[in-house]
Every structure is written in structure tokens, then in C-alpha cells.
Design a protein around this motif. Sequence first.
Motif, PDB file in Angstrom:
ATOM      1  N   ASP A 272      13.047   1.638   3.455  1.00 52.75           N
ATOM      2  CA  ASP A 272      13.451   0.599   4.411  1.00 52.75           C
ATOM      3  C   ASP A 272      12.286  -0.332   4.731  1.00 52.75           C
ATOM      4  O   ASP A 272      12.451  -1.550   4.835  1.00 52.75           O
ATOM      5  CB  ASP A 272      13.991   1.213   5.695  1.00 52.75           C
ATOM      6  CG  ASP A 272      15.287   1.986   5.487  1.00 52.75           C
ATOM      7  OD1 ASP A 272      15.928   1.817   4.424  1.00 52.75           O
ATOM      8  OD2 ASP A 272      15.649   2.765   6.396  1.00 52.75           O
ATOM      9  N   SER A 273      11.098   0.226   4.880  1.00 58.07           N
ATOM     10  CA  SER A 273       9.915  -0.568   5.193  1.00 58.07           C
ATOM     11  C   SER A 273       9.606  -1.555   4.064  1.00 58.07           C
ATOM     12  O   SER A 273       9.318  -2.729   4.305  1.00 58.07           O
ATOM     13  CB  SER A 273       8.714   0.348   5.435  1.00 58.07           C
ATOM     14  OG  SER A 273       7.546  -0.396   5.642  1.00 58.07           O
ATOM     15  N   VAL A 274       9.663  -1.064   2.829  1.00 62.77           N
ATOM     16  CA  VAL A 274       9.419  -1.945   1.675  1.00 62.77           C
ATOM     17  C   VAL A 274      10.478  -3.042   1.637  1.00 62.77           C
ATOM     18  O   VAL A 274      10.162  -4.222   1.411  1.00 62.77           O
ATOM     19  CB  VAL A 274       9.415  -1.133   0.358  1.00 62.77           C
ATOM     20  CG1 VAL A 274       9.438  -2.050  -0.857  1.00 62.77           C
ATOM     21  CG2 VAL A 274       8.205  -0.209   0.311  1.00 62.77           C
ATOM     22  N   HIS A 275      11.714  -2.690   1.902  1.00 60.90           N
ATOM     23  CA  HIS A 275      12.810  -3.658   1.879  1.00 60.90           C
ATOM     24  C   HIS A 275      12.590  -4.726   2.948  1.00 60.90           C
ATOM     25  O   HIS A 275      12.759  -5.928   2.688  1.00 60.90           O
ATOM     26  CB  HIS A 275      14.150  -2.947   2.074  1.00 60.90           C
ATOM     27  CG  HIS A 275      15.319  -3.851   1.883  1.00 60.90           C
ATOM     28  ND1 HIS A 275      16.266  -4.048   2.847  1.00 60.90           N
ATOM     29  CD2 HIS A 275      15.691  -4.642   0.844  1.00 60.90           C
ATOM     30  CE1 HIS A 275      17.158  -4.910   2.416  1.00 60.90           C
ATOM     31  NE2 HIS A 275      16.829  -5.286   1.203  1.00 60.90           N
ATOM     32  N   ARG A 276      12.217  -4.313   4.163  1.00 64.50           N
ATOM     33  CA  ARG A 276      11.964  -5.273   5.233  1.00 64.50           C
ATOM     34  C   ARG A 276      10.823  -6.212   4.856  1.00 64.50           C
ATOM     35  O   ARG A 276      10.875  -7.421   5.108  1.00 64.50           O
ATOM     36  CB  ARG A 276      11.647  -4.545   6.549  1.00 64.50           C
ATOM     37  CG  ARG A 276      12.862  -3.901   7.203  1.00 64.50           C
ATOM     38  CD  ARG A 276      12.553  -3.405   8.613  1.00 64.50           C
ATOM     39  NE  ARG A 276      11.448  -2.463   8.679  1.00 64.50           N
ATOM     40  CZ  ARG A 276      11.570  -1.147   8.533  1.00 64.50           C
ATOM     41  NH1 ARG A 276      12.767  -0.595   8.326  1.00 64.50           N
ATOM     42  NH2 ARG A 276      10.516  -0.357   8.620  1.00 64.50           N
ATOM     43  N   THR A 277       9.797  -5.664   4.226  1.00 63.82           N
ATOM     44  CA  THR A 277       8.665  -6.483   3.790  1.00 63.82           C
ATOM     45  C   THR A 277       9.114  -7.501   2.746  1.00 63.82           C
ATOM     46  O   THR A 277       8.724  -8.676   2.795  1.00 63.82           O
ATOM     47  CB  THR A 277       7.542  -5.591   3.217  1.00 63.82           C
ATOM     48  OG1 THR A 277       7.123  -4.682   4.235  1.00 63.82           O
ATOM     49  CG2 THR A 277       6.355  -6.414   2.754  1.00 63.82           C
ATOM     50  N   GLN A 278       9.957  -7.080   1.818  1.00 66.15           N
ATOM     51  CA  GLN A 278      10.457  -7.985   0.786  1.00 66.15           C
ATOM     52  C   GLN A 278      11.307  -9.104   1.382  1.00 66.15           C
ATOM     53  O   GLN A 278      11.353 -10.208   0.844  1.00 66.15           O
ATOM     54  CB  GLN A 278      11.266  -7.210  -0.261  1.00 66.15           C
ATOM     55  CG  GLN A 278      10.414  -6.319  -1.124  1.00 66.15           C
ATOM     56  CD  GLN A 278      11.226  -5.388  -2.013  1.00 66.15           C
ATOM     57  OE1 GLN A 278      12.393  -5.094  -1.740  1.00 66.15           O
ATOM     58  NE2 GLN A 278      10.596  -4.887  -3.060  1.00 66.15           N
ATOM     59  N   LEU A 279      11.962  -8.810   2.505  1.00 63.70           N
ATOM     60  CA  LEU A 279      12.778  -9.821   3.185  1.00 63.70           C
ATOM     61  C   LEU A 279      11.926 -10.750   4.055  1.00 63.70           C
ATOM     62  O   LEU A 279      12.444 -11.694   4.644  1.00 63.70           O
ATOM     63  CB  LEU A 279      13.846  -9.147   4.049  1.00 63.70           C
ATOM     64  CG  LEU A 279      14.943  -8.392   3.301  1.00 63.70           C
ATOM     65  CD1 LEU A 279      15.849  -7.659   4.287  1.00 63.70           C
ATOM     66  CD2 LEU A 279      15.746  -9.356   2.439  1.00 63.70           C
ATOM     67  N   GLY A 280      10.645 -10.446   4.134  1.00 66.68           N
ATOM     68  CA  GLY A 280       9.748 -11.295   4.901  1.00 66.68           C
ATOM     69  C   GLY A 280       9.645 -10.941   6.368  1.00 66.68           C
ATOM     70  O   GLY A 280       9.048 -11.696   7.148  1.00 66.68           O
ATOM     71  N   GLU A 281      10.209  -9.831   6.768  1.00 65.59           N
ATOM     72  CA  GLU A 281      10.118  -9.427   8.164  1.00 65.59           C
ATOM     73  C   GLU A 281       8.681  -8.994   8.471  1.00 65.59           C
ATOM     74  O   GLU A 281       8.065  -8.278   7.687  1.00 65.59           O
ATOM     75  CB  GLU A 281      11.079  -8.264   8.459  1.00 65.59           C
ATOM     76  CG  GLU A 281      12.540  -8.646   8.340  1.00 65.59           C
ATOM     77  CD  GLU A 281      13.464  -7.479   8.660  1.00 65.59           C
ATOM     78  OE1 GLU A 281      13.063  -6.571   9.394  1.00 65.59           O
ATOM     79  OE2 GLU A 281      14.594  -7.493   8.146  1.00 65.59           O
ATOM     80  N   PRO A 282       8.160  -9.422   9.614  1.00 64.46           N
ATOM     81  CA  PRO A 282       6.777  -9.042   9.939  1.00 64.46           C
ATOM     82  C   PRO A 282       6.697  -7.563  10.322  1.00 64.46           C
ATOM     83  O   PRO A 282       7.637  -6.989  10.875  1.00 64.46           O
ATOM     84  CB  PRO A 282       6.446  -9.926  11.139  1.00 64.46           C
ATOM     85  CG  PRO A 282       7.765 -10.235  11.761  1.00 64.46           C
ATOM     86  CD  PRO A 282       8.766 -10.280  10.629  1.00 64.46           C
TER      87      PRO A 282
END
Length: 71
Positions: free
Chosen positions: A46-56
Motif C-alpha cells: 500500500d505504501s509503494v502504491h501511495r508513493t506511485q500515486l504521488g501521495e506525500p
Amino acid sequence: MPVKDLTIEEFKVLIQETVTETLEALLSDPDKNKQLRPEVVQELIDSVHRTQLGEPGIPAEEVAEKLSLNW
């Protein structure tokens, strides 16, 4: 066999083996061959996915403050 009875070459080998064992113990990974719990794996995904979506993420300074670390 007492150290006093060792030859110089035997003593060198003993020291080399001791240093090697000590370094291996200090540098080994204590988590080697251990499995992550499924919920930890999912959180990492989930963390990697959020990072890929540009979430800080959480700023390092904030994490350090929460953990009472000097940053």
C-alpha cells in the motif's frame, strides 16, 4: 591445548578464525530467513502504491519527533 603451546602459525590461524567469527556475528542479518506477517506485507504494498500515486509520506522530521529522536 593451551595458547602457550601453539606455534606462531597455529596462533595466527586461531586469531584469524576468531576475527572472522566475530565479524560474521556483528555483520549478520538477524532477520534472515524470517517471514513478514501478511499485514506488514500489505502495508508495504500500500505504501509503494501511495508513493506511485504521488501521495506525500510522513516527513522524516515528524517521525523523528514522534520517536523522540534528535534529527
